[in-house]
Design an enzyme around this catalytic site. Structure first.
Site, mmCIF file in Angstrom:
data_model
loop_
_atom_site.group_PDB
_atom_site.id
_atom_site.type_symbol
_atom_site.label_atom_id
_atom_site.label_comp_id
_atom_site.label_asym_id
_atom_site.label_seq_id
_atom_site.Cartn_x
_atom_site.Cartn_y
_atom_site.Cartn_z
ATOM 1 N N HIS A 57 40.299 36.697 39.007
ATOM 2 C CA HIS A 57 39.954 38.107 39.244
ATOM 3 C C HIS A 57 41.070 38.786 40.054
ATOM 4 O O HIS A 57 41.470 39.906 39.751
ATOM 5 C CB HIS A 57 38.651 38.229 40.050
ATOM 6 C CG HIS A 57 37.430 37.725 39.361
ATOM 7 N ND1 HIS A 57 36.577 36.813 39.928
ATOM 8 C CD2 HIS A 57 36.886 38.026 38.145
ATOM 9 C CE1 HIS A 57 35.567 36.574 39.111
ATOM 10 N NE2 HIS A 57 35.731 37.284 38.017
ATOM 11 N N LYS A 64 21.197 38.049 34.566
ATOM 12 C CA LYS A 64 21.918 36.938 35.203
ATOM 13 C C LYS A 64 21.320 36.611 36.559
ATOM 14 O O LYS A 64 20.745 37.475 37.212
ATOM 15 C CB LYS A 64 23.381 37.334 35.432
ATOM 16 C CG LYS A 64 24.280 37.179 34.210
ATOM 17 C CD LYS A 64 25.735 37.306 34.648
ATOM 18 C CE LYS A 64 26.694 37.041 33.507
ATOM 19 N NZ LYS A 64 28.088 37.146 33.943
ATOM 20 N N ARG A 77 40.372 35.982 29.032
ATOM 21 C CA ARG A 77 40.914 34.646 29.248
ATOM 22 C C ARG A 77 41.235 33.939 27.948
ATOM 23 O O ARG A 77 42.242 33.260 27.825
ATOM 24 C CB ARG A 77 39.919 33.787 30.034
ATOM 25 C CG ARG A 77 39.898 34.091 31.483
ATOM 26 C CD ARG A 77 38.691 33.541 32.138
ATOM 27 N NE ARG A 77 37.511 34.285 31.733
ATOM 28 C CZ ARG A 77 36.310 34.139 32.249
ATOM 29 N NH1 ARG A 77 36.110 33.236 33.170
ATOM 30 N NH2 ARG A 77 35.306 34.872 31.852
ATOM 31 N N SER A 131 34.140 31.896 37.743
ATOM 32 C CA SER A 131 33.262 31.784 38.920
ATOM 33 C C SER A 131 32.351 30.572 38.783
ATOM 34 O O SER A 131 32.108 29.861 39.759
ATOM 35 C CB SER A 131 32.409 33.042 39.081
ATOM 36 O OG SER A 131 33.218 34.158 39.318
#
Ligand code: ADP
Length: 168
Positions: A17, A41, A90, A128
């Site tokens: 990030h 989430k 990514r 994460s």
């Protein structure tokens, strides 16, 4: 003046990030990093914790603002006169979800353009959730999260893991 917004969960912020934040901050006059709430989430860190961690790791960046929002990104976009949404990519696995979100945001607000920044080669594998797994098992986080928050995240996640084990 061009203002960009980098929205995400940042649960917690990683070197991946931060790489996107640093690069985006040189491309726009102002960058707002906003912690959003996705009701689908579940998170390990509270909103104030995530905002606090982001503030610590970006304290040297002048044109940045850290915020949180519990509504639609496109509403925040409109209210704060934002020009561009920034997201990081990514791998091709990110693409489908990101493409769908970019189209949804544009459908909700035709002014909401999304710009994708490719992850740097050395941070492209960092997420994460991977950071959380490594930390919970006591692994070394120093290559995955900024040094200034590395101790805090490790301690916090190890304690959470203990709590989870005790509940089982
Ligand atoms: P979200 O729940 O919105 O996907 P994340 O915090 O997981 O929130 O990610 C926010 C943004 O940062 C997304 O665009 C994601 O693809 C990007 N991102 C996450 N990790 C990396 C990384 N290692 N390199 C580049 N971009 C990343």
């Amino acid at each position: 003046m061009k203002t960009a917004i980098y929205p995400g969960s940042f649960d917690p912020v990683t070197n991946g990030h931060l790489d996107i934040i640093r690069r985006a901050s040189t491309m726009f006059d102002k960058l707002i990093v906003v912690v959003l709430i996705n009701p689908l989430k579940s998170y390990s860190f509270s909103i104030p914790e995530r905002v606090g961690l982001l503030s610590k790791v970006t304290s040297d960046i002048k044109n940045i603002e850290i915020d949180s929002y519990d509504g639609l990104l496109t509403d925040y976009f409109k209210q704060h006169n934002v020009d561009v949404i920034v997201r990081g990519l990514r791998a091709t696995s990110d693409f489908e979800h990101e493409f769908q979100m970019a189209h949804t945001n544009k459908d909700l607000n035709p002014d909401a353009e999304t710009v994708f920044i490719p992850a740097s080669a050395n941070t492209t594998f960092i997420s994460s959730s991977m950071v959380k797994q490594v930390a919970m098992f006591g692994g070394d986080l120093s290559k995955y999260v900024p040094t200034v928050i590395h101790e805090e995240i490790s301690t916090r996640l190890k304690a959470e893991f203990e709590r989870q084990l005790n509940r089982k």
